[in-house]
Design a protein around this motif. Structure first.
Motif, PDB file in Angstrom:
ATOM      1  N   GLN A 126       1.064   5.242   0.353  1.00 10.75           N
ATOM      2  CA  GLN A 126       0.284   6.375   0.821  1.00 10.75           C
ATOM      3  C   GLN A 126       0.405   7.487  -0.203  1.00 10.75           C
ATOM      4  O   GLN A 126       1.504   7.805  -0.671  1.00 10.75           O
ATOM      5  CB  GLN A 126       0.804   6.833   2.165  1.00 10.75           C
ATOM      6  CG  GLN A 126       0.168   6.082   3.328  1.00 10.75           C
ATOM      7  CD  GLN A 126       0.646   6.656   4.636  1.00 10.75           C
ATOM      8  OE1 GLN A 126       1.831   6.942   4.750  1.00 10.75           O
ATOM      9  NE2 GLN A 126      -0.261   6.810   5.593  1.00 10.75           N
ATOM     10  N   ARG A 127      -0.732   8.016  -0.467  1.00 11.65           N
ATOM     11  CA  ARG A 127      -0.701   9.106  -1.414  1.00 11.65           C
ATOM     12  C   ARG A 127      -0.188  10.367  -0.733  1.00 11.65           C
ATOM     13  O   ARG A 127      -0.551  10.666   0.395  1.00 11.65           O
ATOM     14  CB  ARG A 127      -2.084   9.369  -1.974  1.00 11.65           C
ATOM     15  CG  ARG A 127      -2.069  10.124  -3.260  1.00 11.65           C
ATOM     16  CD  ARG A 127      -3.331   9.816  -4.016  1.00 11.65           C
ATOM     17  NE  ARG A 127      -4.500  10.147  -3.198  1.00 11.65           N
ATOM     18  CZ  ARG A 127      -5.049  11.374  -3.194  1.00 11.65           C
ATOM     19  NH1 ARG A 127      -4.570  12.300  -3.976  1.00 11.65           N
ATOM     20  NH2 ARG A 127      -6.095  11.631  -2.439  1.00 11.65           N
ATOM     21  N   LYS A 128       0.705  11.028  -1.445  1.00  9.79           N
ATOM     22  CA  LYS A 128       1.271  12.259  -0.880  1.00  9.79           C
ATOM     23  C   LYS A 128       0.374  13.396  -1.310  1.00  9.79           C
ATOM     24  O   LYS A 128       0.443  13.891  -2.430  1.00  9.79           O
ATOM     25  CB  LYS A 128       2.674  12.447  -1.442  1.00  9.79           C
ATOM     26  CG  LYS A 128       3.360  13.702  -0.986  1.00  9.79           C
ATOM     27  CD  LYS A 128       4.067  13.476   0.319  1.00  9.79           C
ATOM     28  CE  LYS A 128       4.892  14.689   0.672  1.00  9.79           C
ATOM     29  NZ  LYS A 128       4.086  15.888   0.878  1.00  9.79           N
ATOM     30  N   LEU A 151       0.846  -1.187   0.000  1.00 13.25           N
ATOM     31  CA  LEU A 151       0.000   0.000   0.000  1.00 13.25           C
ATOM     32  C   LEU A 151       0.879   1.233   0.000  1.00 13.25           C
ATOM     33  O   LEU A 151       1.800   1.349   0.809  1.00 13.25           O
ATOM     34  CB  LEU A 151      -0.895   0.000   1.242  1.00 13.25           C
ATOM     35  CG  LEU A 151      -2.040  -0.981   1.201  1.00 13.25           C
ATOM     36  CD1 LEU A 151      -2.809  -0.925   2.514  1.00 13.25           C
ATOM     37  CD2 LEU A 151      -2.973  -0.637   0.058  1.00 13.25           C
ATOM     38  N   ASN A 163       5.388  13.304   9.387  1.00 14.35           N
ATOM     39  CA  ASN A 163       4.048  12.842   9.726  1.00 14.35           C
ATOM     40  C   ASN A 163       3.353  13.960  10.473  1.00 14.35           C
ATOM     41  O   ASN A 163       3.677  14.249  11.624  1.00 14.35           O
ATOM     42  CB  ASN A 163       4.172  11.587  10.598  1.00 14.35           C
ATOM     43  CG  ASN A 163       2.986  10.672  10.382  1.00 14.35           C
ATOM     44  OD1 ASN A 163       1.980  11.069   9.773  1.00 14.35           O
ATOM     45  ND2 ASN A 163       3.097   9.462  10.872  1.00 14.35           N
TER      46      ASN A 163
END
Lengths: 909, 310
Positions: free
Chosen positions: A231-233, A229, A242
């Protein structure tokens, strides 16, 4: 088809097709025939010309020329009779907001749309299967928010539409369920192990697993393989940051081994659990653990943390560390500042680099960097370092991470050490070592960085260094100081000293102080760099070809003439290679004019040009003779030097010139004939030329000339006449071959005006007896008029024939444009045979030109008369501009004799 | 052989009228009572050298005039120059009869044949074009394209056309023989002039040499040096009796040599006096009298006469 036949039959019987009785159906079983009047029998035969091709939509797509071919575009593509009209421009300025983005569907016609719909249907008709746990139907239920989220819908489109693959079907048959991993069932222990492996958590031995746990009694399906998976930035924070977490949380998320000690490690890529935190990873924005914010190679801080490793004395280091660290709960740094909450002081250094022990230092060595420097410069002078002061100005050094600490500065100044100064590793070093280290740092930084320093004048003149290769190149290159020979000499000697170091010593001039000398040398070094041939710089980068040219090697690079340089060897390469000089030019340069510089080739003047010049143009057909060039020339050229010159004063060649020219012509290659027996029986060549002559078809003559009564005569006569004409009859012989007959009586045209140029002039001065005579000019049969009357019958025929022949000649004359005198058109009977023969001969010569033309070089030349020069050139004295009053009309003096003072070429020979 | 005549050294008239260099000056045909000159100022002028008066100015050229040729009957003349056309003028009316375009570049020289039925033009485009003046054809009768560089000079004889080119060749086109004889001289040829007997040819080249060549063999018969022609076109010519050779000079001198022994003639041992301010661009000797005209870059045409006429 059947209905068609039936219709025809009925028509034969005289029954109308539209009779209502016929349409009455009596069928009880089966399909009735279609009604006759509108039979749409698709199987019916249609002749070819009636058939139409239609596409799936039933439209005509083919339009021949006879069926409206021009409208093919309209019917097939455009869709309107008016054709395609471009859409008018509609300004969207006012309603930009409502402007939609163009979709592909906007450019589709109904067919395309239908096809697209069909394509979509192909997909949708298949059974749905959603591996991700949500079927289409499910999605449909929450379709509202899916529609709203554009990104989600975009992602949705990326996921392949759910359907059951064959593999998943098989797996299901084998007992697999969605959400499980593939493989044999495993024990609980293995399952836990798998969970731990898949997680990024450190391995914890599953000690808590109980033997009697009922979970152990079962076998479990293995965990499903994790889908990666990403993570879309979708925020603008830095990578790895974060945003939701505070500092503590983010630190806790990391391995405790890192976060426990040392400075903050910047969170970023490449920092895994197993990575050592490098220097680079130290969070530069974490100000707390750093002293000055600058990171310098020899910071105190650095020394604190690193140098104790360098020295390889861990004991001391640890001692130092313990010294620095406050014992009080380690909550403050060494300088007394409290630790930030969440930070702990590191026990271990952050990085451990491999350092090597320093080399042994000679006992008697004392650090004196100044000496080292001067030595360096004096002896080697090789390093690309200009004059260096013994120590570097501190202000210049800050940028290069070499700073003196306040302690060192103090030590250098001889100050007493401040008691409160924080201790560093250096304090524990021997002063010698410290100084050596200091030196090391200084030299390494200085050798790589060139610091021009004009503020310090060194004790002795420092000779700037120039690379020997550059110096050599500059020696052979441009000499910049030619205006000042002394300076040029000094420049040269400098270059020489640099090219071969150690040979010559450079001394300042008398009266030139050191500063000037150094300045000059520096200028020299600069100009050597500038004026060396540019390829010298590049030349070092290329390997020389192994095959060397044996010839003179041209110098590489730009041509730079050395005016008075000491090395004149460059003169070899000074002149660029000239293109190969033509031999004739070379000959001309050497003054060897003549055959070497002359080039002769045939040239065809335009006919009109010859006409305008009044010159009989050359026979262009004879290039082989012409083309042989210089050697062949004398043969063909009339011997002009022997005779009077041609064309003096613009007049055409005089008559005697032509005569002489032709005479020399005639004494050409054919002159070797033995003429003593010409015309006699033992003359080998007798009649040869004549016999080769093929007469034209007799019918031609007849058809043109002969009247009816003559035809019979000709029948009998022509065959012998052909030979008898040319071959002399016995009766002719006595008169035709007298050796002493002067050639002057031979002229064929006694009536030719003597004023005009001779049409034909045989060698006037020669007689037959003692001079070689051209066969073409010789007349073996000369018959006087009285003699000719003797043999009347044959003569008569001859005359008639002559008449015919002359007529023919007269006709053919149009072709021979230069035979312009009317004398030939109406030949007198008296000279006809002679003339006849001559003409025939000429004709023959023309015929087999290739063979005989060498023997008879263009007899036609004789016929040509050069135009007299325009009368006005020499003698006119008309006023040029009579309208001018002062244009006097005085008579011209008679022009002087042009021949009087003339010199000819022979005069010089 | 009588001693060679003294070259005309006495200034008879100065024909000043041209603005800028005078490129060419030609005698009229016949008795040579008139001269025509063409110059940088785009005019052709007709002079009477006897009195030094200017008779006519022919304006029509758009560029400088490089070449002139007077027809045999003195009724018309041809001129050429920078405007790439040959102009045929009527002497009397001062109007152009024809303007013959066709060359690709400026025309350095133009020459009539003996009866003015053909005019030959030699151009910077390295061609000699022969134009028919009888017909109205716009095409050249023939184009002689053998030269590799600009044509500087043409001589049109009764049966031959001789061209001198910057490529260092003298090319003799023999109409009667149908033959082209190219003689390489080396340096650019600026003038060619055969003797009246067409046996020898006088060629002026840009290596400061005038050469007398044998036309038949191409051999060098004599060379005349010690003047200076290195970059400008200058013309060498014979005197009326063809016993002297005359040539202008870049220093404004007019040199004369004896044809046979090749020694410079004239006053003084250091060469003739400087008679023009600038380079002498053209000289031409009178056909019979001991008279010479010279055109120079200083804009003047000077008429020189022998002492005997004084």
């Amino acid at each position: 088809m059947h209905s068609g036949q039936l219709k025809r039959k009925l028509a034969d019987l005289g029954i109308e097709g539209n009779n209502p009785k016929l349409t009455e159906s009596f069928c009880l079983i089966g399909t009735p025939l279609p009604p006759l009047e509108k039979s749409k029998d698709t199987g019916e035969f249609v002749p070819l010309w009636k058939q139409e091709v239609r596409d799936e939509q039933g439209r005509r797509r083919l339009h021949g020329a006879f069926t409206g071919g021009f409208s093919a575009g309209y019917f097939n593509t455009v869709g309107s009779k008016e054709g395609w009209a471009p859409s008018t421009f509609v300004s969207s300025r006012s309603d930009r907001a409502s402007k939609k983005q163009a979709r592909p569907e906007d450019f589709m016609d109904e067919e395309d749309l239908e096809a697209a719909r069909d394509d979509r249907k192909l997909v949708d008709t298949h059974e749905e299967m959603d591996l991700l746990g949500g079927t289409q139907a499910e999605l449909g239920t929450r379709g509202g928010d899916v529609e709203n989220d554009s990104i989600a819908s975009a992602l949705e489109s990326m996921i392949p539409s759910a359907k059951d693959s064959a593999g998943s079907l098989l797996l299901r048959k084998m007992g697999w369920k969605p959400g499980q991993g593939i493989g044999p069932r495993i024990t609980y222990k293995q399952l836990i192990l798998q969970d731990q492996q898949s997680s990024s958590r450190p391995f914890e031995p599953p000690t808590d697993v109980d033997e009697d746990d009922p979970a152990n009694k079962h076998l479990y399906a293995p965990r499903d393989t994790k889908v990666l998976l990403f993570q879309r930035k979708d925020n603008s924070f830095g990578l790895g940051y974060n945003p939701g977490l505070n500092l503590q949380q983010s630190v806790d998320g990391r391995t405790t081994s890192v976060s426990d000690n040392g400075p903050n490690i910047s969170a970023g890529f490449g920092l895994g659990a197993l990575n050592d935190a490098d220097d680079d990873d130290v969070d530069v924005y974490d100000g707390g653990s750093r002293g000055g914010g600058r990171r310098l190679a020899f910071d105190e801080e650095e020394k604190d943390q690193d140098d104790h490793i360098v020295m390889g004395r861990p004991g001391q280091a640890s001692q130092q560390e313990t010294l620095n660290r406050r014992p009080a709960s380690s909550s403050t740094f060494s300088d007394g500042r409290p630790l930030l909450p969440g930070f702990v002081l590191s026990d271990k250094p952050v990085s451990e680099d491999t350092w090597f022990p320093v080399p042994e230092i000679p006992k008697d060595w004392t650090p004196d960097p100044r000496r080292v420097w001067s030595q360096d410069v004096k002896q080697e002078g090789k390093e690309n370092v200009p004059a260096k002061p013994s120590f570097v100005h501190p202000s210049r050094r800050g940028a290069f991470a070499v700073t003196l600490t306040a302690d060192e500065r103090g030590a250098a100044l001889g100050e007493a050490r401040l008691p409160a100064a924080p201790k560093s590793v250096f304090d524990y070093l021997a002063p010698k070592d410290r100084e050596r280290l200091q030196n090391l740092a200084t030299t390494t930084s200085l050798t790589t960085v060139e610091v021009p320093d004009d503020s310090q004048v060194p004790d002795e003149a420092l000779i700037p260094h120039t690379d020997p290769a550059v110096a050599r190149a500059a020696l052979s290159g441009f000499q910049p100081f030619t205006s000042n020979p002394d300076k040029q000499a000094r420049y040269t000697s400098y270059l020489q000293s640099q090219a071969s170091p150690g040979e010559t010593a450079l001394l300042p001039l008398r009266g030139q102080n050191r500063e000037e000398f150094t300045h000059e040398l520096r200028e020299f070094a600069k100009s050597a760099l500038i004026f060396k041939p540019s390829s010298g710089a590049l030349g070092g980068r290329f390997a020389t070809a192994s095959i060397q040219d044996l010839g003179s090697k041209p110098k590489e690079g730009l041509y730079t003439p050395s005016v008075d340089g000491p090395r004149e060897d460059s003169s070899v390469s000074e002149t660029p290679k000239e293109p190969e000089e033509e031999p004739k030019r070379r000959a001309a340069r050497l003054g060897m004019f003549g055959a070497l510089t002359r080039e002769t080739k045939p040239w065809a003047p335009a006919k009109l040009l010859c006409k305008r010049f009044g010159v009989k143009g050359p026979e262009v057909e004879a290039p082989p003779l012409m083309a042989s060039g210089v050697a062949a020339e004398p043969e063909w050229k009339p011997d002009l030097s022997a005779g009077p010159p041609i064309g003096a004063l613009g007049a055409g060649p005089s008559e005697e010139t032509v005569a002489a020219a032709t005479a020399s012509f005639r004494s050409g290659p054919t002159a070797k004939k033995d003429i003593s027996n010409i015309g006699l029986g033992d003359d080998d060549d007798q009649g040869r030329d004549v016999l080769e002559y093929t007469r034209p078809e007799r019918d031609i003559f007849k058809a043109i000339f002969a009247s009816d009564d003559e035809s019979s005569e000709d029948e009998a006569e022509t065959a012998p006449a052909a030979t008898a004409e040319a071959a002399p009859t016995p009766s002719d012989l006595p008169e035709s071959v007298p050796n002493n007959v002067p050639a002057s009586i031979v002229p064929a045209h006694p009536s030719a005006a003597p004023s005009s140029a001779p049409l034909y002039e045989p060698s006037t001065s020669s007689t037959l007896g003692n001079t070689p005579v051209d066969i073409s000019t010789f007349r073996p049969t000369f018959v006087s008029r009285s003699d000719r009357t003797k043999d009347a019958p044959s003569r008569k025929e001859q005359k008639e024939k002559d008449k015919k022949e002359s007529k023919k000649k007269g006709k053919g004359k149009a072709i021979l444009s230069f035979e312009t005198d009317d004398l030939q058109i109406v030949p007198t009977r008296s000279d006809s045979p002679d003339k006849e023969r001559r003409k025939k001969k000429r004709k023959k010569e023309k015929r087999d030109d290739g063979k005989v033309s060498e023997d008879v070089p263009m007899e036609d030349d004789d016929m040509w008369v050069e135009k007299p020069p325009p009368a006005t050139v020499n003698t006119t004295d008309e006023p040029v501009v009579p309208c001018f009053p002062d244009a006097d009309l005085e008579q011209d003096k008679p022009t002087k004799d042009p021949h009087r003072g003339r010199k000819r070429a022979v005069d010089f020979l | 052989m009588p001693p060679s005549p003294v070259p005309p050294r006495t200034l008879h008239q100065t024909l000043a009228g041209h603005v800028g260099p005078t490129h060419v000056v030609r005698y009229a045909k016949g008795a040579g009572k008139y001269v025509m000159s063409g110059g940088q100022d785009r005019t052709v002028r007709l002079w009477k050298p006897q009195t030094g008066s200017q008779i006519q100015v022919y304006k029509g050229h758009g560029y400088e005039v490089y070449g002139l040729s007077v027809a045999h009957d003195n009724a018309k003349f041809a001129s050429s120059g920078g405007d790439r056309s040959v102009f045929i003028w009527d002497v009397k009316t001062g109007q152009t009869i024809r303007r013959i375009p066709g060359h690709a570049s400026k025309i350095n020289t133009v020459e009539f044949n003996y009866d003015a039925s053909v005019v030959a033009s030699g151009s910077y485009d390295a061609t000699v074009r022969l134009w028919d003046l009888r017909a109205t054809s716009r095409q050249a009768i023939q184009v002689l394209e053998e030269a590799r560089d600009a044509i500087q000079t043409i001589y049109v004889g009764p049966t031959q056309i001789i061209s001198g080119s910057v490529d260092g060749h003298v090319r003799t086109y023999d109409l009667r023989m149908g033959e082209l004889r190219a003689d390489c001289l080396g340096p650019p040829v600026t003038s060619v002039l055969p003797t009246k007997d067409s046996q020898t040819i006088l060629a002026c080249t840009l290596d400061s040499t005038v050469r007398l060549m044998d036309m038949e063999t191409g051999k060098l018969l004599n060379s005349f040096t010690s003047h200076k022609t290195e970059s400008y076109r200058c013309r060498a010519c014979f005197d009326a009796e063809e016993r002297n050779v005359l040539c202008g000079d870049e220093e404004g001198r007019i040199w004369a040599w004896d044809l046979v022994d090749g020694k410079p003639l004239g006053p003084g041992t250091t060469g003739p006096p400087k008679v023009h301010e600038k380079v002498v661009l053209w000289i031409e000797h009178h056909v019979s009298d001991n008279e010479l005209v010279s055109a120079s870059a200083d804009g003047t045409v000077k008429v020189w006469r022998g002492d005997s006429d004084r």
